[in-house]
Design a protein around this motif. Structure first.
Motif, mmCIF file in Angstrom:
data_model
loop_
_atom_site.group_PDB
_atom_site.id
_atom_site.type_symbol
_atom_site.label_atom_id
_atom_site.label_comp_id
_atom_site.label_asym_id
_atom_site.label_seq_id
_atom_site.Cartn_x
_atom_site.Cartn_y
_atom_site.Cartn_z
ATOM 1 N N GLU A 52 -3.254 -16.684 4.177
ATOM 2 C CA GLU A 52 -2.320 -15.772 3.505
ATOM 3 C C GLU A 52 -1.745 -16.418 2.242
ATOM 4 O O GLU A 52 -1.627 -15.764 1.183
ATOM 5 N N MET A 55 -4.309 -16.435 -0.495
ATOM 6 C CA MET A 55 -4.497 -15.128 -1.103
ATOM 7 C C MET A 55 -3.302 -14.754 -1.970
ATOM 8 O O MET A 55 -3.467 -14.093 -3.009
ATOM 9 N N GLU A 56 -2.082 -15.165 -1.622
ATOM 10 C CA GLU A 56 -0.916 -14.859 -2.445
ATOM 11 C C GLU A 56 -0.972 -15.581 -3.794
ATOM 12 O O GLU A 56 -0.473 -15.068 -4.790
ATOM 13 N N SER A 60 -8.480 -16.856 -3.420
ATOM 14 C CA SER A 60 -9.353 -16.317 -2.372
ATOM 15 C C SER A 60 -10.700 -17.023 -2.328
ATOM 16 O O SER A 60 -11.377 -17.040 -1.294
ATOM 17 N N GLY A 82 -10.219 -9.281 5.177
ATOM 18 C CA GLY A 82 -9.144 -8.800 4.309
ATOM 19 C C GLY A 82 -8.402 -7.628 4.926
ATOM 20 O O GLY A 82 -8.782 -7.100 5.997
ATOM 21 N N THR A 83 -7.367 -7.168 4.201
ATOM 22 C CA THR A 83 -6.524 -6.101 4.733
ATOM 23 C C THR A 83 -7.247 -4.786 4.866
ATOM 24 O O THR A 83 -6.839 -3.928 5.638
ATOM 25 N N ASN A 84 -8.356 -4.616 4.108
ATOM 26 C CA ASN A 84 -9.145 -3.395 4.225
ATOM 27 C C ASN A 84 -10.288 -3.505 5.223
ATOM 28 O O ASN A 84 -11.126 -2.605 5.321
ATOM 29 N N GLY A 139 -0.066 -12.145 8.321
ATOM 30 C CA GLY A 139 1.068 -11.682 7.508
ATOM 31 C C GLY A 139 2.388 -12.107 8.118
ATOM 32 O O GLY A 139 2.539 -12.152 9.332
ATOM 33 N N THR A 143 3.226 -6.127 6.226
ATOM 34 C CA THR A 143 1.915 -6.029 5.582
ATOM 35 C C THR A 143 1.016 -7.134 6.107
ATOM 36 O O THR A 143 1.437 -8.286 6.240
ATOM 37 N N PRO A 145 -2.099 -9.065 5.077
ATOM 38 C CA PRO A 145 -3.041 -9.299 3.977
ATOM 39 C C PRO A 145 -4.414 -9.747 4.459
ATOM 40 O O PRO A 145 -5.419 -9.541 3.773
ATOM 41 N N CYS A 146 -4.467 -10.388 5.648
ATOM 42 C CA CYS A 146 -5.757 -10.888 6.152
ATOM 43 C C CYS A 146 -5.695 -11.059 7.670
ATOM 44 O O CYS A 146 -4.617 -11.089 8.260
#
Length: 498
Positions: A52, A55-56, A60, A82-84, A139, A143, A145-146
């Motif tokens: 995380e 990625m912030e 990545s 990832g978050t998606n 997270g 949220t 994120p991963c």
């Protein structure tokens, strides 16, 4: 007895070991899996926080290297999603094609994307066995994120658990072996006095105690039992020796006065009036009967005190021999002796000379009861044992055509000195008791039964010599005057009307 004590001891130990070791092994396996899962969860959470943070800060591209480094250090396969739901990195070289693939439909990934960690086991064909997977969200707020998923092969953990089970089994076997040695030693020490008592009992049953049990081994109760047994056996031996000595002394002491009494009575004959001759004859007959009775009593006493083992005897040959010897005496009374079709090659267990004496007594009784013009039948038969529980038997039947006996008389006929109320001869009432004693000396039996068509059927049952006996009893034999005698004269008559 030693084996039963040892088996009981080992069974108890085995039960205790199973109660202790099986729960311990199950608890150890579960605790190891729980500890391993907790460690994997903590590592996955730490890795998720690092991913995380990367990625912030827009790093990545560092995720694949981070995943490979963590996988090498922990021996796991690491996937970062990832978050998606798209795979951002995978530590397995053969799974690089999965990068960029959407895996949000997989249950553990979907759950972690909803901010819920997941841990569990499943079968994985790629590693050839079960694996532990831990999927955690990365997270620190609502949220996600991963998502980080770590997968560990459970083969090493199972091998460790199996090794522990083997160690527990080896420990149990070692304890059982030690317990078996200790239990065997204890069982031997406990049963040694019992075995000594068993040997002493067998010797006493044979007539003489040559090896008395020691009284300084075993528990106090068995020591006291051995001392009491030795004292009792010594007392019994003394009584038997005294009885044997008494029988021997009486045999010599009574013969002389009886012989002298007979001679004195015979000397009266020239001086008696003819009207007193019948009384003299009756007195001489009573003296003869008293002599036979004394001989019978002494023979029974010696028979009961003897300890001769039964031997194998040809039943058919003895029956044929005794029938031929008695044939002449039966002809004098116009009675026939018939040997029926008998079982051939039948050997029975009998005390030496006893079978001849048994047949002589039974034929003597039958001749006294058989009316002229009738026949006495000698027949033999065999009977199988019952499933090995009883030995095979052979039967000898002596059947006459006389008046027979009632059921009550047949039962009383084996009592010493018993004679039927209508008896009209000088029997002593000792023949049948002697026949029964001779038969029982070889684990046999004799009974009186009603013969078909009238008369009496004396049945002697003896064990077959080729049959395994279930128990041995001390046997006996009569003396030279009443056992193994080939002469039918002087045989004790003791049927219901002896």
């Amino acid at each position: 007895m030693t084996r039963r004590l040892l088996l009981s001891h080992l069974s108890l130990m085995l039960l205790v070991l199973l109660v202790l070791e099986v729960p311990f092994g199950v608890f150890y396996a579960r605790s190891e899996l729980s500890r391993f899962t907790h460690t994997a969860q903590q590592g996955a959470l730490t890795l998720a926080e690092v991913c995380e943070e990367k990625m912030e800060h827009g790093l990545s591209t560092d995720l694949p290297g981070l995943a490979r480094a963590y996988g090498r250090r922990t021996g796991s396969r690491v996937s970062v999603v990832g978050t998606n739901g798209v795979v951002l990195a995978d530590s397995a070289a053969q799974a690089q094609a999965l990068v960029g693939r959407n895996v949000s439909a997989e249950p553990d990934i979907a759950t972690a994307l909803r901010d819920h960690p997941v841990a569990g086991t499943r079968s994985d064909a790629s590693v050839g066995g079960d694996v532990l997977f831990v999927t955690v969200p990365g997270g620190s707020d609502d949220t996600v994120p991963c998502v980080v998923r770590t997968v560990y092969a459970l083969g090493p953990l199972k091998a460790k658990v199996h090794a522990t089970w083997i160690a527990l089994a080896a420990l149990g076997l070692g304890v059982l072996a030690a317990g078996a040695l200790i239990g065997f030693a204890l069982a031997r020490s406990f049963t040694r006095p019992v075995r000594a008592l068993e040997r002493a009992t067998a010797q006493l049953a044979e007539g003489r105690l040559t090896d008395p049990p020691t009284t300084d081994h075993g528990p106090p109760e068995l020591r006291r039992l051995a001392a009491s047994f030795t004292k009792t056996a010594s007392r019994l031996q003394h009584l038997l020796q005294a009885q044997q000595a008494f029988a021997s002394e009486v045999s010599h002491q009574l013969k002389t006065p009886l012989t002298a009494l007979r001679l004195r009575l015979e000397n009266f004959e020239p001086h008696l009036a003819p009207c007193a001759q019948d009384s003299l004859d009756q007195a001489l007959g009573e003296v003869e009967r008293l002599g036979r009775m004394v001989q019978g009593l002494l023979a029974l006493a010696r028979l009961e005190n003897s300890a001769i083992r039964p031997e194998s005897v040809d039943l058919g040959a003895v029956v044929a021999d005794r029938a031929a010897i008695w044939a002449a005496f039966a002809d004098e009374q116009r009675v026939g002796i018939v040997v029926a079709d008998a079982a051939t090659d039948v050997r029975v267990r009998a005390v030496p000379g006893a079978l001849e004496q048994i047949i002589d007594n039974l034929l003597s009784n039958a001749l006294r009861a058989a009316p002229p013009g009738t026949a006495i039948t000698l027949a033999t038969a065999t009977a199988p044992g019952e499933g090995g529980r009883t030995p095979a038997m052979a039967e000898l039947h002596v059947i006459d055509q006389g008046p027979g006996m009632s059921e009550a008389e047949r039962h009383k006929a084996f009592d010493r000195f018993w004679r039927a109320p209508d008896t009209d001869h000088d029997g002593t009432g000792l023949g049948l008791p002697m026949v029964r004693q001779l038969a029982r000396a070889a684990d046999g039996e004799v009974t009186l039964e009603a013969a078909p068509g009238g008369g009496l059927d004396a049945v002697v049952r003896l064990q077959r010599a080729d049959a395994r006996t279930h128990r041995q009893r001390p046997g006996g034999s009569a003396d030279a005057d009443c056992a193994g005698n080939a002469r039918p004269h002087g045989v004790m008559a003791a049927r219901g009307h002896p």
